[in-house]
Design a protein around this motif. Structure first.
Motif, PDB file in Angstrom:
ATOM      1  N   MET A 101      23.600  -8.667 -34.511  1.00 41.84           N
ATOM      2  CA  MET A 101      22.895  -7.516 -35.081  1.00 41.84           C
ATOM      3  C   MET A 101      22.910  -7.589 -36.599  1.00 41.84           C
ATOM      4  N   ARG A 102      21.787  -7.259 -37.220  1.00 36.82           N
ATOM      5  CA  ARG A 102      21.754  -7.147 -38.670  1.00 36.82           C
ATOM      6  C   ARG A 102      22.597  -5.933 -39.089  1.00 36.82           C
ATOM      7  N   LYS A 104      21.906  -3.388 -40.811  1.00 37.45           N
ATOM      8  CA  LYS A 104      21.228  -2.111 -40.586  1.00 37.45           C
ATOM      9  C   LYS A 104      21.488  -1.600 -39.182  1.00 37.45           C
ATOM     10  N   GLU A 105      21.376  -2.481 -38.195  1.00 35.85           N
ATOM     11  CA  GLU A 105      21.597  -2.070 -36.805  1.00 35.85           C
ATOM     12  C   GLU A 105      23.058  -1.706 -36.570  1.00 35.85           C
ATOM     13  N   CYS A 106      23.977  -2.459 -37.185  1.00 34.70           N
ATOM     14  CA  CYS A 106      25.407  -2.149 -37.050  1.00 34.70           C
ATOM     15  C   CYS A 106      25.719  -0.764 -37.602  1.00 34.70           C
ATOM     16  N   LEU A 108      23.634   1.793 -38.001  1.00 28.93           N
ATOM     17  CA  LEU A 108      22.929   2.885 -37.328  1.00 28.93           C
ATOM     18  C   LEU A 108      23.395   3.102 -35.885  1.00 28.93           C
ATOM     19  N   GLU A 109      24.128   2.158 -35.324  1.00 24.67           N
ATOM     20  CA  GLU A 109      24.537   2.278 -33.921  1.00 24.67           C
ATOM     21  C   GLU A 109      25.293   3.577 -33.633  1.00 24.67           C
ATOM     22  N   ARG A 112      22.868   6.576 -33.749  1.00 23.17           N
ATOM     23  CA  ARG A 112      21.988   6.638 -32.586  1.00 23.17           C
ATOM     24  C   ARG A 112      22.727   7.143 -31.349  1.00 23.17           C
ATOM     25  N   GLU A 122      15.605   6.261 -40.538  1.00 15.27           N
ATOM     26  CA  GLU A 122      16.707   5.315 -40.371  1.00 15.27           C
ATOM     27  C   GLU A 122      16.939   4.458 -41.611  1.00 15.27           C
ATOM     28  N   GLN A 123      15.871   3.938 -42.193  1.00 13.17           N
ATOM     29  CA  GLN A 123      16.038   3.080 -43.377  1.00 13.17           C
ATOM     30  C   GLN A 123      16.712   3.842 -44.505  1.00 13.17           C
ATOM     31  N   TYR A 143      23.108 -10.630 -41.644  1.00 10.77           N
ATOM     32  CA  TYR A 143      23.999 -10.607 -40.479  1.00 10.77           C
ATOM     33  C   TYR A 143      25.447 -10.574 -40.977  1.00 10.77           C
ATOM     34  N   ARG A 159      30.172   2.623 -41.659  1.00 13.16           N
ATOM     35  CA  ARG A 159      29.836   2.843 -40.248  1.00 13.16           C
ATOM     36  C   ARG A 159      30.708   3.942 -39.656  1.00 13.16           C
TER      37      ARG A 159
END
Length: 257
Positions: A101-102, A104-106, A108-109, A112, A122-123, A143, A159
């Motif tokens: 996961m990039r 950003k995805e890490c 936002l997890e 979400r 999100e951005q 990454y 996070r």
């Protein structure tokens, strides 16, 4: 409030039975909302075991743990409610970030999972989280393996804070990284301590670092709390010989509040 009352934990000696090894014995302390406390002790004294019990990752033998009135239990169905209140930051930051996961995805997890956030926001939210830990927005495209160890730690802190938990459990979260980077992250944490408002149990083996990060110090040895100092400013506030020994061996004892 995070409340730990009479908590104990032991482990068996293997397949063939035999006596159990007592790892924690009658651990009791309380953290108020917004309070920071440091748990200090040498490797193997039970600090990380206690962190896992607080996070509901293992079952305790006895005692009680509650967070904001929610009883902590080692049951997966209870963890979502618990992790809304408690968020961990572990030593192995690379292992806590999905390598596929990039960033950003890490980041936002958790949002979400716990919040309702529109795709259009999100951005902006991800960039805001990075800014909070003093990282540039281009990091979002990378990454985890493309980041330095210090950058990975900052991402893990952001996070954990993303869902505004009541408490952080930071288990040796600064161990194993360069001293210069450690110093910058410590200063970042002090700023977050003022600005964010959540409480924290800061687990470390370094008493100098503990003194810098938290007014309340809990000293653990052999699975027991041997000394609690509500407001610690220097080595002179400790009376237990083991506490004084830890201060003499501290690598950051020169840090001042």
């Amino acid at each position: 409030m995070l409340k730990v009352e009479g908590v104990s934990k032991s482990y068996g000696s293997g397949l063939w039975g035999g006596p159990r090894s007592q790892v924690l014995n009658n651990i009791t302390f309380t953290l108020e909302q917004g309070e920071w406390a440091a748990l200090i002790g040498e490797s193997g004294c039970g600090k990380s075991t206690l962190a896992r019990l607080i996070l509901g990752l293992e079952e305790r033998d006895g005692g009680k743990i509650t967070c904001s009135g929610l009883a902590v239990a080692n049951k997966p169905r209870h963890r979502k409610a618990l992790y809304r209140l408690l968020q961990p930051v572990f030593q192995n930051s690379a292992g806590c970030l999905n390598p596929r996961m990039r960033i950003k995805e890490c980041l936002l997890e958790p949002l979400r999972n716990f919040e309702s956030i529109g795709a259009g926001a999100e951005q902006k939210e991800a960039e805001k989280l990075l800014a909070m830990v003093e990282l540039p927005p281009h990091i979002l495209r990378h990454y985890p393996h493309e980041l330095s160890g210090g950058q990975q730690r900052r991402v893990c802190i952001a996070r954990a804070l993303s869902i505004k938990p009541r408490f952080l459990i930071m288990d040796e979260a600064l161990a194993g990284i360069d001293a210069t980077i450690t110093g910058s992250i410590l200063m970042l944490l002090k700023a977050l301590q003022r600005d964010v408002g959540c409480g924290c149990l800061f687990i470390t083996h370094d008493l100098g670092m503990a003194l810098y990060m938290a007014p309340k110090i809990l000293v653990m040895r052999g699975g027991q709390i041997v000394e609690t100092v509500p407001i610690a400013r220097s080595a002179g506030d400790f009376v237990h010989p083991y506490s004084k020994q830890l201060f003499r061996s501290s690598t950051l004892s020169c840090l001042k509040k």
